[in-house]
Design a protein around this motif. Structure first.
Motif, PDB file in Angstrom:
ATOM      1  N   ALA A   1     -69.118  12.891   4.885  1.00 57.26           N
ATOM      2  CA  ALA A   1     -70.016  12.853   6.165  1.00 57.26           C
ATOM      3  C   ALA A   1     -70.399  14.105   6.722  1.00 57.26           C
ATOM      4  O   ALA A   1     -71.324  14.561   7.004  1.00 57.26           O
ATOM      5  CB  ALA A   1     -69.343  11.785   7.232  1.00 57.26           C
ATOM      6  N   ARG A   2     -69.387  14.957   6.710  1.00 57.78           N
ATOM      7  CA  ARG A   2     -69.286  16.322   6.947  1.00 57.78           C
ATOM      8  C   ARG A   2     -70.279  17.088   6.301  1.00 57.78           C
ATOM      9  O   ARG A   2     -71.235  17.868   6.794  1.00 57.78           O
ATOM     10  CB  ARG A   2     -67.993  16.983   7.158  1.00 57.78           C
ATOM     11  N   ASP A   3     -70.387  17.057   4.839  1.00 54.76           N
ATOM     12  CA  ASP A   3     -71.160  17.609   4.006  1.00 54.76           C
ATOM     13  C   ASP A   3     -72.625  17.583   4.200  1.00 54.76           C
ATOM     14  O   ASP A   3     -73.262  18.095   3.650  1.00 54.76           O
ATOM     15  CB  ASP A   3     -70.458  17.629   2.645  1.00 54.76           C
ATOM     16  N   ALA A   4     -72.910  16.330   4.696  1.00 52.12           N
ATOM     17  CA  ALA A   4     -74.496  16.224   5.187  1.00 52.12           C
ATOM     18  C   ALA A   4     -74.800  17.145   6.243  1.00 52.12           C
ATOM     19  O   ALA A   4     -76.248  17.184   6.511  1.00 52.12           O
ATOM     20  CB  ALA A   4     -74.382  14.580   5.614  1.00 52.12           C
ATOM     21  N   TYR A   5     -73.941  17.482   6.998  1.00 53.69           N
ATOM     22  CA  TYR A   5     -74.381  18.194   8.116  1.00 53.69           C
ATOM     23  C   TYR A   5     -74.078  19.786   7.961  1.00 53.69           C
ATOM     24  O   TYR A   5     -74.601  20.686   8.783  1.00 53.69           O
ATOM     25  CB  TYR A   5     -73.685  17.896   9.326  1.00 53.69           C
TER      26      TYR A   5
END
Length: 131
Positions: free
Chosen positions: A94-98
């Motif tokens: 999820a973090r890597d999408a941002y």
């Protein structure tokens, strides 16, 4: 060139996996309280699903950053509070999408016995430096 300086591995410190050990820069400090997986109506997103909860948490963080005139490019530190360390891959996805994974912020992950509600699996707080 970025106004933030990332030092992934200072001399004598082993490189981290998916985070930077030191991030420094100049700007206005923005502190964002720990965000949980509640939507705009206050309803839990993703009961029992760490990935769904993490996506909502990062959406909430994004909305908080926008309110402060910031983006994830300004984030210098993330702190993760998780009830199960095995959920970290879903949280990182999820973090890597941002987050720019080539220049990730400094980070800490803490396993906790529980959060404010028993159905919450994680909480994430952020610090940013805004020009």
């Amino acid at each position: 060139m970025s106004r933030l300086t990332h030092i992934p591995a200072p001399d004598g410190v082993v490189p981290g996996n998916g985070y930077t050990h030191v991030v420094t820069g100049r700007g206005r400090l923005v502190a964002i309280s720990g965000q949980i997986a509640l939507d705009e109506r206050g309803e839990l997103v993703g009961p029992g699903d760490a990935g769904a909860q993490a996506r909502q948490v990062f959406l909430n963080l994004s909305r908080c950053l926008v309110a402060a005139g910031a983006t994830f490019d300004d984030v210098v530190k993330l702190t993760y509070y998780v009830t199960d360390i095995d959920d970290l891959p879903a949280v990182r996805a999820a973090r890597d999408a941002y987050v720019d994974t080539a220049r990730p912020p400094a980070s800490s992950a803490v396993r906790v016995a529980g959060l404010i509600r028993p159905d919450l699996l994680l909480e994430v707080e952020a610090f940013a430096l805004v020009p």
